[in-house]
Write an enzyme that holds these catalytic residues in place. Structure first.
Site, PDB file in Angstrom:
ATOM      1  N   HIS A  40       0.835  -1.196   0.000  1.00 34.61           N
ATOM      2  CA  HIS A  40       0.000   0.000   0.000  1.00 34.61           C
ATOM      3  C   HIS A  40       0.874   1.252   0.000  1.00 34.61           C
ATOM      4  O   HIS A  40       2.105   1.175   0.036  1.00 34.61           O
ATOM      5  CB  HIS A  40      -0.934  -0.016   1.199  1.00 34.61           C
ATOM      6  CG  HIS A  40      -2.015  -1.045   1.093  1.00 34.61           C
ATOM      7  ND1 HIS A  40      -3.016  -1.179   2.029  1.00 34.61           N
ATOM      8  CD2 HIS A  40      -2.269  -1.998   0.146  1.00 34.61           C
ATOM      9  CE1 HIS A  40      -3.824  -2.163   1.674  1.00 34.61           C
ATOM     10  NE2 HIS A  40      -3.390  -2.678   0.540  1.00 34.61           N
ATOM     11  N   GLU A  74       1.395   3.569   2.296  1.00 34.29           N
ATOM     12  CA  GLU A  74       2.173   3.889   3.495  1.00 34.29           C
ATOM     13  C   GLU A  74       3.501   3.133   3.560  1.00 34.29           C
ATOM     14  O   GLU A  74       4.555   3.754   3.772  1.00 34.29           O
ATOM     15  CB  GLU A  74       1.337   3.614   4.758  1.00 34.29           C
ATOM     16  CG  GLU A  74       0.081   4.466   4.864  1.00 34.29           C
ATOM     17  CD  GLU A  74      -1.161   3.813   4.260  1.00 34.29           C
ATOM     18  OE1 GLU A  74      -2.260   4.059   4.763  1.00 34.29           O
ATOM     19  OE2 GLU A  74      -1.003   3.055   3.261  1.00 34.29           O
ATOM     20  N   CYS A 119      -5.271   1.144   6.557  1.00 33.18           N
ATOM     21  CA  CYS A 119      -6.010  -0.094   6.816  1.00 33.18           C
ATOM     22  C   CYS A 119      -5.563  -0.713   8.141  1.00 33.18           C
ATOM     23  O   CYS A 119      -4.454  -0.470   8.626  1.00 33.18           O
ATOM     24  CB  CYS A 119      -5.814  -1.085   5.677  1.00 33.18           C
ATOM     25  SG  CYS A 119      -4.129  -1.698   5.487  1.00 33.18           S
ATOM     26  N   SER A 165     -31.021   1.200 -37.423  1.00 31.55           N
ATOM     27  CA  SER A 165     -31.132   2.144 -36.312  1.00 31.55           C
ATOM     28  C   SER A 165     -29.784   2.758 -35.961  1.00 31.55           C
ATOM     29  O   SER A 165     -29.714   3.694 -35.195  1.00 31.55           O
ATOM     30  CB  SER A 165     -31.686   1.429 -35.074  1.00 31.55           C
ATOM     31  OG  SER A 165     -30.755   0.477 -34.603  1.00 31.55           O
ATOM     32  N   ARG A 195     -14.595   3.943 -21.539  1.00 31.85           N
ATOM     33  CA  ARG A 195     -14.856   2.517 -21.310  1.00 31.85           C
ATOM     34  C   ARG A 195     -13.695   1.871 -20.555  1.00 31.85           C
ATOM     35  O   ARG A 195     -13.901   1.032 -19.674  1.00 31.85           O
ATOM     36  CB  ARG A 195     -15.068   1.803 -22.644  1.00 31.85           C
ATOM     37  CG  ARG A 195     -16.364   2.153 -23.352  1.00 31.85           C
ATOM     38  CD  ARG A 195     -16.425   1.451 -24.703  1.00 31.85           C
ATOM     39  NE  ARG A 195     -17.677   1.724 -25.415  1.00 31.85           N
ATOM     40  CZ  ARG A 195     -17.949   1.301 -26.636  1.00 31.85           C
ATOM     41  NH1 ARG A 195     -17.034   0.572 -27.284  1.00 31.85           N
ATOM     42  NH2 ARG A 195     -19.104   1.581 -27.216  1.00 31.85           N
ATOM     43  N   THR A 206     -30.764  -2.630 -28.244  1.00 29.49           N
ATOM     44  CA  THR A 206     -29.501  -2.035 -28.681  1.00 29.49           C
ATOM     45  C   THR A 206     -28.535  -3.111 -29.160  1.00 29.49           C
ATOM     46  O   THR A 206     -27.865  -2.962 -30.184  1.00 29.49           O
ATOM     47  CB  THR A 206     -28.863  -1.226 -27.533  1.00 29.49           C
ATOM     48  OG1 THR A 206     -29.727  -0.146 -27.180  1.00 29.49           O
ATOM     49  CG2 THR A 206     -27.504  -0.670 -27.944  1.00 29.49           C
ATOM     50  N   LEU A 253     -18.599  -2.957 -27.825  1.00 30.59           N
ATOM     51  CA  LEU A 253     -18.438  -2.493 -26.454  1.00 30.59           C
ATOM     52  C   LEU A 253     -17.032  -2.760 -25.904  1.00 30.59           C
ATOM     53  O   LEU A 253     -16.864  -3.106 -24.738  1.00 30.59           O
ATOM     54  CB  LEU A 253     -19.497  -3.120 -25.533  1.00 30.59           C
ATOM     55  CG  LEU A 253     -20.957  -2.901 -25.926  1.00 30.59           C
ATOM     56  CD1 LEU A 253     -21.889  -3.530 -24.893  1.00 30.59           C
ATOM     57  CD2 LEU A 253     -21.274  -1.429 -26.116  1.00 30.59           C
ATOM     58  N   GLU A 260     -24.868   2.339 -21.762  1.00 27.26           N
ATOM     59  CA  GLU A 260     -24.752   2.988 -23.070  1.00 27.26           C
ATOM     60  C   GLU A 260     -26.025   2.895 -23.911  1.00 27.26           C
ATOM     61  O   GLU A 260     -26.050   3.371 -25.030  1.00 27.26           O
ATOM     62  CB  GLU A 260     -23.572   2.400 -23.851  1.00 27.26           C
ATOM     63  CG  GLU A 260     -22.219   2.906 -23.378  1.00 27.26           C
ATOM     64  CD  GLU A 260     -21.175   2.930 -24.488  1.00 27.26           C
ATOM     65  OE1 GLU A 260     -21.519   2.610 -25.637  1.00 27.26           O
ATOM     66  OE2 GLU A 260     -20.020   3.279 -24.191  1.00 27.26           O
TER      67      GLU A 260
END
Length: 369
Positions: free
Chosen positions: A58, A60, A87, A182, A199, A211, A219, A308
């Site tokens: 971490h 620290e 922590c 579409s 993303r 969709t 995606l 989305e």
């Protein structure tokens, strides 16, 4: 809007440095938070560190370890600044609070508390019990903002949710819905790359059945160097054809449906599935689908999600107040005669705007009504 031009205090200056360091861990430490730490003696930084990699040390211990040999004797007379509460539990690494006490650091300044149930004030309590002076709340808003996904996940027990769509100048997001017809290319190439960057910054991305079928989206982050999010799709009757790009091996996919289930709790923790493929998560029709999905993602330890499309799904998230940010891209030069109307935001505040050629992007955050 009033801008605060007042100079930073010394504590705020060092905490700002903690935040700069913490950001270096972006994309490498999730689902852990980004954390930075600075060790200061007599207004001189003698050590710096940040959480660099999930499973690694971490902030620290990295900070303390960075102190040069000639300055080691100053550690027990220094102040440690850290952007998140140390922590106190054994996880992938030993408790940071114990290390601070062991090194006899007399004072710790903390940006904000850790909402994780295994910490949540216990780190501060242990430091105080160990005879360390603790101050907290320095640049608290900035520290919370940096880890907003982590905060929402642990405080609200759901992922951080971003709504995103592109619309024409007259507020349509697609032409009249017909298979293969579409798909309306609204945004320019530069904005498209920005969307792929977005993303790469989130753990998952969600679309609805229509969709997926009408647009056949991938995606993925193919236009930006970064991790692909886990693809999520709603297909209650499992009617979507397996030939869709959503089901290829470019990324993992979870299908929310009413028939089949083969995804156990914690399968995806803490990273996406080791073997790329498709998994099915069973939901029901008689309970809010939005809440079922967000509950499932919390169980799977998925901390953030972009929604989305389509318009109906986006509007459902809006109507149920289940979102945190919205990013709306408008092509100011594109007008179509008719099509699918864009969703309508409510209970929101615009926090930023950006223009990329013909595209105007508005960033909103949700406000409680």
């Amino acid at each position: 809007m009033t801008i605060d031009h007042s100079p930073l205090t010394m504590d705020e200056t060092y905490m700002s440095r903690c935040l700069q360091l913490a950001k270096l861990g972006a994309g490498h430490v999730a689902p852990n938070p980004m954390v930075g730490a600075v060790l200061v003696h007599s207004d001189r930084i003698i050590g710096e560190g940040y959480h660099q990699q999930y499973g690694g040390a971490h902030a620290e211990p990295n900070c303390i370890a960075s102190v040069e040999e000639q300055d080691r004797h100053l550690v027990s007379r220094s102040t440690l600044y850290v952007s998140l509460e140390p922590c106190v539990h054994f996880g992938k690494t030993p408790p940071c609070a114990d290390l601070i006490i062991k090194n006899k650091i007399p004072k710790v300044v903390i940006g904000c508390r850790d909402p994780f149930s295994e910490v949540k004030g216990r780190g501060i309590e242990k430091l105080i019990t160990g005879g360390i002076k603790v101050e907290e709340g320095v640049l608290e808003n900035e520290c919370r903002e940096l880890n907003k996904r982590f905060m929402v996940f642990h405080e609200h027990h759901r992922p951080f949710i971003i709504l995103k769509w592109a619309e024409t100048a007259n507020h349509f997001i697609a032409t009249s819905p017909q298979p293969g017809n579409s798909r309306l290319f609204i945004t320019n190439d530069f904005t498209n790359r920005l969307v792929h960057k977005w993303r790469s910054e989130e753990a998952a991305i969600l679309v609805g059945t229509n969709t997926a079928f009408m647009d056949d989206p991938q995606l993925t982050t193919r236009l930006w160097k970064g991790n692909n999010p886990i693809r999520l799709v709603i297909d209650m009757d499992l009617s979507l054809p397996s030939s869709l790009k959503l089901f290829n091996e470019a990324a993992n996919t979870i299908v929310f449906n009413s028939i089949k289930h083969d995804l156990k709790e914690l399968t995806l923790s803490p990273f996406p599935m080791e073997r790329v493929g498709v998994r099915w998560y069973k939901v029901t029709r008689d309970v809010s689908l939005v809440h079922q999905i967000t509950n499932a993602l919390h169980q799977l330890k998925i901390q953030s999600m972009i929604v989305e499309g389509g318009a109906s799904l986006l509007q459902t998230f809006i109507d149920e107040g289940m979102w945190d940010e919205a990013r709306i891209i408008k092509n100011e030069e594109l007008i179509i005669n008719n099509g699918l109307a864009a969703p309508v935001l409510e209970n929101c505040q615009k926090v930023y705007e950006e223009k990329i050629l013909t595209d105007h992007i508005d960033f909103f955050k949700r406000i409680d009504s």
